[in-house]
Design a protein around this motif. Structure first.
Motif, PDB file in Angstrom:
ATOM      1  N   VAL A  33       1.008  -1.199  -0.217  1.00 18.98           N
ATOM      2  CA  VAL A  33       0.053   0.082  -0.070  1.00 18.98           C
ATOM      3  C   VAL A  33       0.982   1.188   0.033  1.00 18.98           C
ATOM      4  O   VAL A  33       1.951   1.446   0.725  1.00 18.98           O
ATOM      5  CB  VAL A  33      -0.703   0.360   1.359  1.00 18.98           C
ATOM      6  N   SER A  37      -3.301   5.281   2.771  1.00 14.88           N
ATOM      7  CA  SER A  37      -3.866   4.935   1.641  1.00 14.88           C
ATOM      8  C   SER A  37      -4.735   3.706   1.985  1.00 14.88           C
ATOM      9  O   SER A  37      -5.336   2.831   1.216  1.00 14.88           O
ATOM     10  CB  SER A  37      -3.215   4.355   0.247  1.00 14.88           C
ATOM     11  N   THR A  39      -3.826   1.572   4.979  1.00 13.85           N
ATOM     12  CA  THR A  39      -2.925   0.727   5.306  1.00 13.85           C
ATOM     13  C   THR A  39      -3.353  -0.458   6.504  1.00 13.85           C
ATOM     14  O   THR A  39      -3.532  -1.648   6.579  1.00 13.85           O
ATOM     15  CB  THR A  39      -1.521   1.180   5.499  1.00 13.85           C
ATOM     16  N   THR A  42      -6.539  -2.163   6.267  1.00  7.90           N
ATOM     17  CA  THR A  42      -6.535  -3.424   5.282  1.00  7.90           C
ATOM     18  C   THR A  42      -5.535  -4.514   6.349  1.00  7.90           C
ATOM     19  O   THR A  42      -5.987  -5.373   6.056  1.00  7.90           O
ATOM     20  CB  THR A  42      -5.663  -3.122   3.943  1.00  7.90           C
ATOM     21  N   ILE A 120      -3.506  -2.022  -2.155  1.00  5.94           N
ATOM     22  CA  ILE A 120      -4.670  -1.170  -2.044  1.00  5.94           C
ATOM     23  C   ILE A 120      -4.051   0.291  -2.653  1.00  5.94           C
ATOM     24  O   ILE A 120      -2.978   0.566  -2.580  1.00  5.94           O
ATOM     25  CB  ILE A 120      -4.852  -0.763  -0.667  1.00  5.94           C
ATOM     26  N   ARG A 122      -5.355   4.387  -3.369  1.00  7.63           N
ATOM     27  CA  ARG A 122      -6.343   5.547  -2.794  1.00  7.63           C
ATOM     28  C   ARG A 122      -5.973   6.712  -3.747  1.00  7.63           C
ATOM     29  O   ARG A 122      -4.753   6.824  -4.144  1.00  7.63           O
ATOM     30  CB  ARG A 122      -6.023   5.872  -1.258  1.00  7.63           C
ATOM     31  N   LEU A 194      -7.336  -3.438  -4.953  1.00  9.24           N
ATOM     32  CA  LEU A 194      -8.698  -3.042  -4.343  1.00  9.24           C
ATOM     33  C   LEU A 194      -8.380  -1.511  -4.192  1.00  9.24           C
ATOM     34  O   LEU A 194      -7.329  -0.906  -3.992  1.00  9.24           O
ATOM     35  CB  LEU A 194      -8.733  -3.505  -2.756  1.00  9.24           C
ATOM     36  N   HIS A 195      -9.357  -0.784  -4.309  1.00  7.58           N
ATOM     37  CA  HIS A 195      -9.350   0.897  -4.228  1.00  7.58           C
ATOM     38  C   HIS A 195     -10.031   1.349  -2.839  1.00  7.58           C
ATOM     39  O   HIS A 195     -11.186   1.027  -2.729  1.00  7.58           O
ATOM     40  CB  HIS A 195     -10.188   1.444  -5.582  1.00  7.58           C
ATOM     41  N   PHE A 196      -9.378   2.189  -2.288  1.00  4.81           N
ATOM     42  CA  PHE A 196      -9.859   2.588  -0.810  1.00  4.81           C
ATOM     43  C   PHE A 196     -11.391   3.350  -0.919  1.00  4.81           C
ATOM     44  O   PHE A 196     -12.447   3.021  -0.058  1.00  4.81           O
ATOM     45  CB  PHE A 196      -8.986   3.889  -0.425  1.00  4.81           C
ATOM     46  N   MET A 199     -13.702   0.169  -1.307  1.00  2.87           N
ATOM     47  CA  MET A 199     -13.906  -0.218   0.043  1.00  2.87           C
ATOM     48  C   MET A 199     -14.820   0.514   0.865  1.00  2.87           C
ATOM     49  O   MET A 199     -15.654  -0.077   1.832  1.00  2.87           O
ATOM     50  CB  MET A 199     -12.584  -0.473   0.498  1.00  2.87           C
ATOM     51  N   SER A 206     -16.323  -5.635  -0.125  1.00  2.00           N
ATOM     52  CA  SER A 206     -14.922  -5.634  -0.368  1.00  2.00           C
ATOM     53  C   SER A 206     -14.398  -6.806   0.728  1.00  2.00           C
ATOM     54  O   SER A 206     -13.247  -7.473   0.058  1.00  2.00           O
ATOM     55  CB  SER A 206     -14.337  -4.282  -0.124  1.00  2.00           C
TER      56      SER A 206
END
Length: 304
Positions: A33, A37, A39, A42, A120, A122, A194-196, A199, A206
């Motif tokens: 990550v 963003s 972290t 996740t 991940i 963001r 995955l995009h913040f 999520m 997600s």
């Protein structure tokens, strides 16, 4: 696609070379990550999935080690590697890193060990405006331990932070270089992007997608616990578990540094100006020349 690496001139407590020497195990999970963003969120999601939903931990960094991090100036990389190697062999390990390949070793699917990479992203405007207060909340004791002047990383407002810290040190590479490095691997079977923002829009969906990627099937009793313990409200109420209190020789952070707002779409409220946003995007396009990648980086949604 430009393969621009992340900038090497980071703070002295980060040593990305450590992860080059890890003996990876079958089933390991690497959470990769950029800074600020998602972290910590996740890390907790992966930990909750691997353990079937649990509150029996004091510090997420003791459960999901940061494999680039030194807790004090006298700590050797070998100490970090020994701790990683000593983790129990009878359960899957998970790790945090802010690196992307090739700084982070990438083991393709089909090798003798299957390592899963949870990557991940963001919106970089949001990540950068969150980065400034995060650095401000590093404790005086931590800066003193490493003999780093606070003024080297901290500024009173976002424009001066962007101009004098981010731009002068090329820190856009920590975000766009990360994107450029990972983008060609987005379809690899052992990589999940995955995009913040996604999520945040679909918390449960997600997490279920991540569980499926990791091959984890929580039962009907575990799911409500996992969803509760990965919510922003639960993590905020138990904030001490997410502030890396066991990671350093002295306290690294003041309270409230790790879990700040947990929101998307508020970069302008936190100091991002149209002029800085334009400069950031232009610099990002120099680092990563794939227009589809840049567009997805800012907005999320289905991968192109």
């Amino acid at each position: 696609m430009n393969q621009t690496p992340q900038p090497s001139g980071g703070p002295p407590w980060i040593d990305p070379d450590i992860q080059q020497h890890i003996h990876w195990r079958d089933g390991d999970v690497v959470i990769s990550v950029p800074p600020k963003s998602g972290t910590t969120w996740t890390m907790n999601i992966v930990h909750q999935l691997l353990r079937g939903g649990t509150r029996a931990f004091d510090d997420i960094y003791a459960e999901v080690p940061w494999i680039e991090f030194l807790g004090h100036p006298e700590q050797s990389p070998r100490e970090v590697l020994d701790r990683v190697e000593a983790m129990p062999a009878d359960r899957r390990r998970a790790f945090k890193t802010h690196s992307a390949p090739p700084t982070l070793p990438f083991l393709p699917a089909g090798t003798d060990r299957t390592v899963k990479y949870v990557v991940i992203f963001r919106n970089p405007e949001e990540a950068l405006v969150s980065f400034r207060p995060f650095l401000e909340k590093h404790s005086d004791a931590w800066y003193a331990l490493w003999q780093v002047p606070r003024e080297a990383l901290c500024r009173p407002d976002f424009p001066s932070f962007y101009n004098e810290v981010v731009d002068s040190h090329g820190l856009q590479g920590a975000f766009f270089g990360f994107l450029a490095a990972w983008w060609p691997l987005r379809r690899a079977p052992n990589v999940l992007f995955l995009h913040f923002s996604d999520m945040k829009r679909d918390h449960e969906g997600s997490i279920r997608r991540l569980a499926a990627f990791l091959g984890i099937r929580p039962d009907d009793r575990q799911w409500p616990v996992i969803l509760e313990h990965t919510s922003f409200d639960w993590m905020k109420r138990h904030e001490a578990r997410f502030e890396a209190r066991s990671a350093g020789k002295v306290p690294i952070l003041d309270s409230g540094a790790m879990i700040r707002r947990g929101e998307a779409g508020h970069a302008r409220d936190d100091g991002m100006t149209p002029e800085i946003a334009a400069h950031l995007r232009a610099r990002g396009q120099q680092i990563c020349d794939d227009a589809e990648a840049i567009d997805w980086f800012y907005r999320g949604g289905p991968l192109p």
